[in-house]
Scaffold this motif. Structure first.
Motif, mmCIF file in Angstrom:
data_model
loop_
_atom_site.group_PDB
_atom_site.id
_atom_site.type_symbol
_atom_site.label_atom_id
_atom_site.label_comp_id
_atom_site.label_asym_id
_atom_site.label_seq_id
_atom_site.Cartn_x
_atom_site.Cartn_y
_atom_site.Cartn_z
ATOM 1 N N THR A 1 12.776 2.792 2.455
ATOM 2 C CA THR A 1 13.467 3.778 3.293
ATOM 3 C C THR A 1 12.799 4.037 4.652
ATOM 4 O OG1 THR A 1 12.284 5.519 2.101
ATOM 5 C CG2 THR A 1 14.509 5.009 1.348
ATOM 6 N N GLN A 2 11.532 3.641 4.810
ATOM 7 C CA GLN A 2 10.829 3.947 6.070
ATOM 8 C C GLN A 2 10.567 2.663 6.853
ATOM 9 O OE1 GLN A 2 10.002 7.174 6.997
ATOM 10 N NE2 GLN A 2 11.035 7.868 5.139
ATOM 11 N N SER A 3 10.693 2.739 8.181
ATOM 12 C CA SER A 3 10.438 1.539 8.982
ATOM 13 C C SER A 3 9.220 1.699 9.895
ATOM 14 C CB SER A 3 11.667 1.202 9.822
ATOM 15 O OG SER A 3 12.017 2.315 10.596
ATOM 16 N N GLN A 4 8.723 2.932 10.031
ATOM 17 C CA GLN A 4 7.586 3.186 10.936
ATOM 18 C C GLN A 4 6.376 3.640 10.147
ATOM 19 O OE1 GLN A 4 9.043 6.037 13.912
ATOM 20 N NE2 GLN A 4 7.853 4.832 15.350
ATOM 21 N N TYR A 5 5.250 2.962 10.344
ATOM 22 C CA TYR A 5 4.023 3.323 9.632
ATOM 23 C C TYR A 5 2.854 3.393 10.598
ATOM 24 C CZ TYR A 5 6.749 2.034 5.542
ATOM 25 O OH TYR A 5 7.730 1.968 4.594
ATOM 26 N N MET A 6 1.902 4.281 10.286
ATOM 27 C CA MET A 6 0.683 4.395 11.066
ATOM 28 C C MET A 6 -0.493 4.402 10.087
ATOM 29 S SD MET A 6 2.025 4.805 14.119
ATOM 30 C CE MET A 6 1.104 5.689 15.368
ATOM 31 N N GLU A 7 -1.609 3.798 10.532
ATOM 32 C CA GLU A 7 -2.791 3.787 9.671
ATOM 33 C C GLU A 7 -3.959 4.452 10.388
ATOM 34 O OE1 GLU A 7 -4.533 -0.052 8.802
ATOM 35 O OE2 GLU A 7 -5.533 0.738 7.016
ATOM 36 N N CYS A 8 -4.786 5.186 9.617
ATOM 37 C CA CYS A 8 -6.013 5.748 10.173
ATOM 38 C C CYS A 8 -7.106 4.691 10.078
ATOM 39 C CB CYS A 8 -6.425 6.997 9.403
ATOM 40 S SG CYS A 8 -8.070 7.566 9.877
ATOM 41 N N PRO A 9 -7.745 4.350 11.203
ATOM 42 C CA PRO A 9 -8.785 3.317 11.174
ATOM 43 C C PRO A 9 -10.047 3.774 10.443
ATOM 44 C CG PRO A 9 -8.576 4.242 13.385
ATOM 45 C CD PRO A 9 -7.498 4.874 12.555
ATOM 46 N N ALA A 10 -10.209 5.076 10.226
ATOM 47 C CA ALA A 10 -11.418 5.576 9.559
ATOM 48 C C ALA A 10 -11.238 5.652 8.040
ATOM 49 C CB ALA A 10 -11.802 6.938 10.114
ATOM 50 N N CYS A 11 -10.215 6.375 7.577
ATOM 51 C CA CYS A 11 -10.057 6.569 6.124
ATOM 52 C C CYS A 11 -8.992 5.641 5.539
ATOM 53 C CB CYS A 11 -9.714 8.023 5.804
ATOM 54 S SG CYS A 11 -8.062 8.524 6.310
ATOM 55 N N ARG B 1 0.794 -1.225 0.000
ATOM 56 C CA ARG B 1 0.000 0.000 0.000
ATOM 57 C C ARG B 1 0.828 1.277 0.000
ATOM 58 N NH1 ARG B 1 -3.729 -0.905 4.920
ATOM 59 N NH2 ARG B 1 -4.626 1.038 4.191
ATOM 60 N N VAL B 2 2.135 1.145 0.008
ATOM 61 C CA VAL B 2 2.978 2.342 -0.059
ATOM 62 C C VAL B 2 3.917 2.196 -1.254
ATOM 63 C CG1 VAL B 2 2.863 2.733 2.433
ATOM 64 C CG2 VAL B 2 4.765 1.423 1.493
ATOM 65 N N PRO B 3 4.397 3.330 -1.795
ATOM 66 C CA PRO B 3 5.315 3.236 -2.940
ATOM 67 C C PRO B 3 6.583 2.465 -2.556
ATOM 68 C CG PRO B 3 4.539 5.492 -2.615
ATOM 69 C CD PRO B 3 4.093 4.709 -1.415
ATOM 70 N N PRO B 4 7.155 1.723 -3.517
ATOM 71 C CA PRO B 4 8.346 0.905 -3.217
ATOM 72 C C PRO B 4 9.494 1.687 -2.579
ATOM 73 C CG PRO B 4 7.523 0.413 -5.410
ATOM 74 C CD PRO B 4 6.713 1.568 -4.895
ATOM 75 N N ARG C 1 -5.861 5.850 5.438
ATOM 76 C CA ARG C 1 -4.619 6.430 4.928
ATOM 77 C C ARG C 1 -3.446 5.853 5.731
ATOM 78 N NH1 ARG C 1 -7.767 10.758 4.165
ATOM 79 N NH2 ARG C 1 -7.464 11.974 2.272
ATOM 80 N N ILE C 2 -2.313 5.654 5.022
ATOM 81 C CA ILE C 2 -1.088 5.233 5.698
ATOM 82 C C ILE C 2 -0.186 6.454 5.860
ATOM 83 C CG2 ILE C 2 0.930 3.713 5.590
ATOM 84 C CD1 ILE C 2 -1.577 2.103 5.735
#
Ligand SMILES: [Zn+2]
Length: 158
Positions: A122-132, A114-117, A134-135
């Protein structure tokens, strides 16, 4: 500290969410319903409307409201940081900027598709919105905003 942001200072909502402050946007016509919602949910009103400041519920101190002086978003943030001492309680990267929902931590594996390659590499930390759904990750846009906040927090207005 939670906020209700009047439509005349609407840009503040995103900035406050970015700092981790629960902020809802009020775009109704009726000031009384904003006052009721603020009381019911324990929110501080942010507005440029002097009439709201004259209401008894505000002058008596039962409801906290801040009259925003400037039309310019950066000055508005600076005023809030100074008057409410926001910078000591910053929790960036915890709320969705669009929906004001608390973000949920995700592992890189969970968001891989769900994120660009280049982001995944390059990123190790991700958060997701439970409503919309979005990552969020701490990419360049995020860094630019946090740098701006740091700058606003360090320069004291008069
Ligand atoms: Zn969202």
């Amino acid at each position: 500290m939670k906020f209700i942001v009047d439509h005349n200072v609407g840009k503040l909502a995103r900035w406050l969410r970015m700092m981790g402050y629960d902020s809802v946007f009020f775009d109704g016509e009726d000031d009384s319903s904003m006052v009721r919602q603020a009381l019911a949910e324990g929110r501080i009103i942010l507005t440029r409307d002097t009439e709201i400041m004259k209401r008894r519920v505000v002058t008596s101190g039962r409801l906290k409201a801040v009259l925003i002086e400037s039309e310019e978003p950066e000055q508005q943030i600076r005023q809030l940081m100074d008057t409410l001492d926001l910078k000591h309680q910053l929790r960036p990267f915890t709320l969705c900027l669009e929906c004001n929902q608390p973000l949920v931590e995700k592992s890189p594996k969970e968001v891989e598709d769900r994120v660009p390659p280049y982001v995944y590499r390059t990123q190790s930390q991700y958060m997701e919105c439970p409503a919309c759904h979005r990552i969020y990750w701490r990419g360049t846009h995020w860094q630019a905003m946090t740098r701006k906040l740091d700058k606003l927090a360090s320069v004291r207005g008069n």
